[in-house]
Write a protein that holds these residues in place. Structure first.
Motif, mmCIF file in Angstrom:
data_model
loop_
_atom_site.group_PDB
_atom_site.id
_atom_site.type_symbol
_atom_site.label_atom_id
_atom_site.label_comp_id
_atom_site.label_asym_id
_atom_site.label_seq_id
_atom_site.Cartn_x
_atom_site.Cartn_y
_atom_site.Cartn_z
ATOM 1 N N GLY A 34 -2.308 -26.596 -85.330
ATOM 2 C CA GLY A 34 -1.622 -25.533 -84.417
ATOM 3 C C GLY A 34 -0.449 -25.732 -84.198
ATOM 4 N N ALA A 35 0.487 -26.503 -84.821
ATOM 5 C CA ALA A 35 1.701 -26.750 -84.667
ATOM 6 C C ALA A 35 2.549 -25.524 -84.976
ATOM 7 N N ARG A 36 3.696 -25.007 -84.055
ATOM 8 C CA ARG A 36 4.473 -23.996 -84.339
ATOM 9 C C ARG A 36 5.823 -23.975 -84.857
ATOM 10 N N PHE A 37 6.393 -23.345 -85.819
ATOM 11 C CA PHE A 37 7.717 -23.421 -86.304
ATOM 12 C C PHE A 37 8.124 -21.826 -86.600
ATOM 13 N N PHE A 38 9.508 -21.877 -86.280
ATOM 14 C CA PHE A 38 10.226 -20.524 -86.412
ATOM 15 C C PHE A 38 10.820 -20.380 -87.845
ATOM 16 N N ASP A 39 11.087 -21.519 -88.677
ATOM 17 C CA ASP A 39 11.810 -21.334 -89.978
ATOM 18 C C ASP A 39 10.561 -21.317 -91.148
ATOM 19 N N ARG A 40 11.159 -20.684 -92.242
ATOM 20 C CA ARG A 40 10.413 -20.714 -93.513
ATOM 21 C C ARG A 40 9.723 -22.307 -93.607
ATOM 22 N N ARG A 41 8.657 -22.181 -93.802
ATOM 23 C CA ARG A 41 7.853 -23.637 -94.350
ATOM 24 C C ARG A 41 7.356 -23.846 -95.563
ATOM 25 N N ALA A 96 5.650 -17.003 -84.539
ATOM 26 C CA ALA A 96 6.074 -18.299 -85.088
ATOM 27 C C ALA A 96 4.902 -18.471 -86.469
ATOM 28 N N ASN A 97 5.206 -19.471 -87.257
ATOM 29 C CA ASN A 97 4.471 -20.000 -88.371
ATOM 30 C C ASN A 97 3.572 -20.967 -87.721
ATOM 31 N N GLU A 98 2.326 -20.703 -87.592
ATOM 32 C CA GLU A 98 1.296 -21.634 -86.887
ATOM 33 C C GLU A 98 0.530 -22.316 -87.847
#
Lengths: 131, 400
Positions: A28-35, A21-23
């Motif tokens: 500390g929020a986690r994302f799976f897409d391009r940010r 994940a992009n953390e």
């Protein structure tokens, strides 16, 4: 040896396949897409964080009607991987309510999706019941 | 009536169902003209028009003006998924509240008969070579490979997640919610479907996305609804008959989903609804116990359950018990979806968020015929648009 490519860029292949994940380094929020930035705190800096490969099924549905070309039935689920929610299909399980239950323990599993004209094999992922 | 108040002066919905001979302009015009006539006003008195339509074009407001009155007023064409109608109404409310006009018209319309499954299959073709594309760097379509994008599937998981958290849910429980709404619809001649189903019929119907069978899904249909919003100051100058039938907008709230863990993995339809409800109760100065009826967004039977909790019609975690008590049936303590709800009244997307206001207003006016909730004084209308947006309006009967 066949070259492999993951279904999505947040699937890491190799000896120990896992999701990454992009953390957000601030909250500390986690994302799976391009940010572009963090939806939680507005932070701009992210690190790659490995997601636990085991988790439990927090929600599921057994999809019997889908867009053309999608094989049904299949199990779509949200898996809680030690605090990180992951969307995935459940695989290697009979897709009926007798075999799929809320709270069931599952682990990441990869599978081949086929080879393209250049000889590259795509690899998908799902979660399978723990033995 | 305080001059700061907002009121519904006139409101109308077309019959929901199949309208093969009418296009979106016909339906929207019918609703708009109906609302104007109901309010005893004309297009010339409207200071703004807010219009919503998702599938038929992006300037429905001007298309309607060209049929019913090109008066040169500003048009706001809005889109907010299934909350589009509520958003149009909210825009009308804001314009009046801001003092830009003392009367505003909101209209929502959709042609959806025969639309089939909504969403899913967002990326159409498989490439001959695996090439990463999009924000996930996906080499192939992910709908069906990484969960589901379909609405029945997404909202099935919403209900299942509630069951995981609090327990007590089952296929049969969700089916019984649909049984209630279909039973309610038999009293509503404006509904797309007025067929009562037995529990067995619902459970044995075509499975769409477990646990939602076909009659547990919202009904695609055609329809439109429109409302005239007027300021309290203006209303005070109007004749008694118009004041008496006017319905007070005690709260008009729109929210989006605040970031929480997991909300970009599966839409969180809970927190934004709870936030909207909290703001609405505070603005109206009432609590959930004061509501005489509720129209909530039962796009699927699995969704209705969670919104009992989100709208605080029950204790946190108590939605199953609330339903089991019979409270949400039309003879219960808090009747929910006496119109038949989206499952049987139908769900012409952009019309829904005004049509549910019409339903509440009609009961508050005592004009709901066979399905009238006797003595209704206060009601709440709720919609969710995935993405997400939540509209909550609380309406009160006029004291005039």
């Amino acid at each position: 040896m066949t070259t492999q490519i993951p279904l999505v860029d947040y699937l890491v292949l190799g000896d120990k396949p896992h999701l990454v994940a992009n953390e957000c380094t601030s909250c500390g929020a986690r994302f799976f897409d391009r940010r572009n930035a963090c939806a939680g705190c507005g932070g701009r800096d992210f690190i790659k964080a490995a997601v636990q490969t085991e988790g439990e099924v927090r929600a599921f549905t057994i999809v019997s009607f889908a867009a053309p070309g999608i094989p049904v039935p299949f199990v779509a689920a949200v898996v809680d991987c030690e605090g990180t929610s992951v969307r995935a299909n459940l695989v290697n399980v009979t897709p009926d309510p007798e075999h799929v239950t809320l709270g069931m323990k599952v682990r990441l599993a990869t599978y081949p999706m086929g080879t393209d004209e250049a000889g590259t094999e795509a690899v998908g992922f799902g979660f399978e019941p723990l033995p | 009536m305080s001059s700061d108040d907002l009121w519904i002066l006139g409101i109308h919905m077309t019959k929901f169902g199949k309208h093969p001979d009418k296009d979106i302009v016909d339906l929207a015009s019918e609703a708009a003209l109906g609302a104007l006539e109901d309010g005893g006003v004309t297009m010339r008195q409207m200071g703004i028009l807010a219009a919503g339509n998702l599938l038929g074009g992006n300037h429905v407001g001007q298309m309607v003006q060209k049929q019913i009155g090109q008066t040169g007023i500003p048009v706001y064409n809005v889109a907010n998924a299934c909350a589009t109608g509520a958003t149009a109404l909210r825009v009308a409310c804001m314009a009046v509240k801001a003092g830009e006009t003392d009367m505003a018209l909101a209209v929502g319309v959709e042609k959806l008969s025969g639309a089939g499954l909504l969403a899913g299959g967002s990326r159409k073709s498989e490439s001959p070579n695996w090439t990463p594309e999009g924000r996930y760097g996906a080499v192939a379509p992910i709908d069906g490979r990484i969960g589901t994008e379909t609405m029945p599937g997404v909202f099935a998981q919403v209900g299942m997640e509630y069951g995981h958290r609090y327990g007590g849910t089952s296929f049969e429980l969700f089916a019984r919610i649909a049984e209630k709404n279909h039973a309610h619809s038999t009293l509503n001649p404006m509904a797309a479907y007025q067929k009562r189903f037995t529990l067995e019929e619902i459970m044995n119907d075509v499975m769409i996305s477990y646990p939602n069978t076909r009659p547990m899904c919202s009904a695609n249909c055609d329809g439109a609804a429109a409302a005239v919003v007027v300021s309290g100051a203006k209303l005070a100058t109007l004749p008694l008959e118009q004041r008496r039938r006017a319905v007070k907008i005690a709260a008009s709230v729109l929210t989006t989903d605040p970031w929480e863990e997991g909300c970009q993995v599966i839409p969180n339809v809970n927190t934004l609804t709870r936030n909207a409800a909290t703001q609405a109760y505070e603005a109206a100065g009432i609590g959930p116990g004061d509501l005489d009826l509720v129209e909530l967004h039962d796009c699927f039977a699995t969704a209705e359950l969670v919104h009992y909790d989100n709208l605080m019609l029950c204790e946190t975690g108590g939605a199953v018990d609330f339903f089991e008590s019979g409270a949400s049936w039309r003879d219960g303590g808090t009747p929910v979806n006496v119109s038949g709800g989206l499952e049987s009244k139908g769900h012409p997307i952009a019309a829904t968020g005004i049509a549910n206001i019409w339903e509440i207003a009609t009961h508050l006016r005592g004009e709901a015929g066979d399905r009238q909730i006797e003595g209704a004084r206060v009601g709440l209308a709720h919609v969710i648009g995935l993405g997400s947006a939540c509209g909550v309006h609380i309406l009160e009967r006029s004291a005039a």
